[in-house]
Write a protein that holds these residues in place. Structure first.
Motif, PDB file in Angstrom:
ATOM      1  N   LEU A 154      31.733  57.628  43.968  1.00 38.78           N
ATOM      2  CA  LEU A 154      32.672  57.616  42.795  1.00 38.78           C
ATOM      3  C   LEU A 154      32.013  57.774  41.664  1.00 38.78           C
ATOM      4  N   ALA A 155      30.549  57.331  41.522  1.00 34.93           N
ATOM      5  CA  ALA A 155      29.895  57.753  40.066  1.00 34.93           C
ATOM      6  C   ALA A 155      29.785  59.224  39.862  1.00 34.93           C
ATOM      7  N   ALA A 156      29.921  59.737  40.954  1.00 35.50           N
ATOM      8  CA  ALA A 156      29.506  61.391  40.880  1.00 35.50           C
ATOM      9  C   ALA A 156      30.844  62.187  40.536  1.00 35.50           C
ATOM     10  N   ASP A 191      40.834  60.621  35.454  1.00 31.01           N
ATOM     11  CA  ASP A 191      41.932  60.112  36.008  1.00 31.01           C
ATOM     12  C   ASP A 191      42.303  60.949  37.188  1.00 31.01           C
ATOM     13  N   GLY A 192      43.027  60.722  38.361  1.00 37.01           N
ATOM     14  CA  GLY A 192      43.322  61.657  39.250  1.00 37.01           C
ATOM     15  C   GLY A 192      43.356  61.015  40.552  1.00 37.01           C
ATOM     16  N   LYS A 224      52.306  56.198  44.583  1.00 36.42           N
ATOM     17  CA  LYS A 224      52.201  54.893  44.719  1.00 36.42           C
ATOM     18  C   LYS A 224      51.072  54.151  44.296  1.00 36.42           C
ATOM     19  N   GLY A 225      49.965  54.809  43.989  1.00 36.00           N
ATOM     20  CA  GLY A 225      48.644  54.157  43.787  1.00 36.00           C
ATOM     21  C   GLY A 225      47.586  54.458  44.970  1.00 36.00           C
ATOM     22  N   ASN A 226      48.230  54.280  46.332  1.00 33.02           N
ATOM     23  CA  ASN A 226      47.094  54.574  47.292  1.00 33.02           C
ATOM     24  C   ASN A 226      47.966  54.955  48.471  1.00 33.02           C
ATOM     25  N   ALA A 227      47.156  55.426  49.411  1.00 32.43           N
ATOM     26  CA  ALA A 227      47.782  55.746  50.782  1.00 32.43           C
ATOM     27  C   ALA A 227      46.660  55.738  51.750  1.00 32.43           C
ATOM     28  N   ARG A 282      44.606  56.217  43.392  1.00 30.15           N
ATOM     29  CA  ARG A 282      44.234  56.720  41.960  1.00 30.15           C
ATOM     30  C   ARG A 282      43.038  56.205  41.764  1.00 30.15           C
ATOM     31  N   LEU A 283      42.118  57.127  40.887  1.00 35.22           N
ATOM     32  CA  LEU A 283      40.891  57.111  40.477  1.00 35.22           C
ATOM     33  C   LEU A 283      40.674  55.823  39.783  1.00 35.22           C
ATOM     34  N   PRO A 284      41.377  55.349  38.832  1.00 35.25           N
ATOM     35  CA  PRO A 284      41.031  54.142  37.886  1.00 35.25           C
ATOM     36  C   PRO A 284      41.262  52.910  38.770  1.00 35.25           C
TER      37      PRO A 284
END
Length: 232
Positions: free
Chosen positions: A95-97, A102-103, A130-133, A169-171
């Motif tokens: 994730l840090a990379a 956003d995305g 929806k934010g996740n799948a 979603r990234l955030p």
């Protein structure tokens, strides 16, 4: 006009090859003449060539991977980062990379090389909305719950087998991975669920196996050969 969100994928490849009974880390074992991990990366590239790809490997395997990429002239662009002690730590490093603020990001097992592009597409689309799948498939066999002195049948229709990719979603995923690690965090969905989010399941594929044993490897070779025959 709909906003097109940046997309990324973190491919976690931390296997050692123990269950495969191999000295070679399982993600580097060749099927169809190329390491499993290359087949996995290619599926995501086929879905979206503009996808930011991050491969997470144990520190002591990075040089070997770079050599394999040179040997096989593997030119799909991707970043490589060192993993953590646990899967949780490895995903956090991946994730840090990711450069986008956003995305949508997918987290995928490096040894699931046969995930259909259609499944990847659906997971990204649902996560964007929806934010996740989280990809999952129904059980095909009966299951029993085991106790110390007895066991009992369970209704298999109430359970599903979880696969990857798991898209977010990234955030959201960044905030979830700011939580302290817990033993119950077996995948990304469990981390996001602990953060208080409802998990959305999308239909996966029985082709999308995780190659972990010699039997899986035999199946993979047969499936890959059959796929090439069908496409030719």
């Amino acid at each position: 006009m709909a906003v097109v969100l940046p997309e990324a994928a973190i491919i976690v490849a931390g296997g050692s090859g123990t269950r495969m009974q191999s000295q070679v880390p399982k993600q580097f074992i060749a099927i169809g003449g190329q390491p499993i991990l290359m087949h996995t990366i290619r599926r995501f590239y086929e879905y979206n060539p503009a996808l930011q790809l991050v491969v997470v490997l144990p520190q002591n395997q990075i040089a070997k991977w770079q050599t394999l990429c040179f040997t096989h002239v593997f030119e799909i662009k991707h970043a490589v980062v060192a993993g953590g002690i646990t899967r949780f730590g490895s995903v956090k490093n991946g994730l840090a990379a990711i450069t986008a603020p956003d995305g949508v990001v997918a987290v995928h097992d490096g040894v699931r090389p046969f995930v259909p592009v259609a499944v990847i597409r659906e997971a990204f689309a649902v996560a964007a909305e929806k934010g996740n799948a989280v990809v999952a498939v129904p059980l095909k066999e009966s299951i029993r719950q085991i106790f110390k002195t007895k066991n009992k049948a369970l209704d298999r229709s109430q359970y599903q087998l979880v696969q990857t990719p798991q898209c977010f979603r990234l955030p959201l995923l960044r905030r979830a991975y700011a939580l302290p690690e817990e033993p119950t965090f077996t995948d990304d969905a469990s981390v996001v669920e602990r953060f208080g989010q409802k998990i959305n399941l999308v239909t996966g594929s029985y082709e999308n196996i995780k190659i972990t044993t010699p039997e899986d490897l035999l199946w993979a070779e047969v499936f890959l050969k059959a796929t090439k025959t069908k496409d030719s």
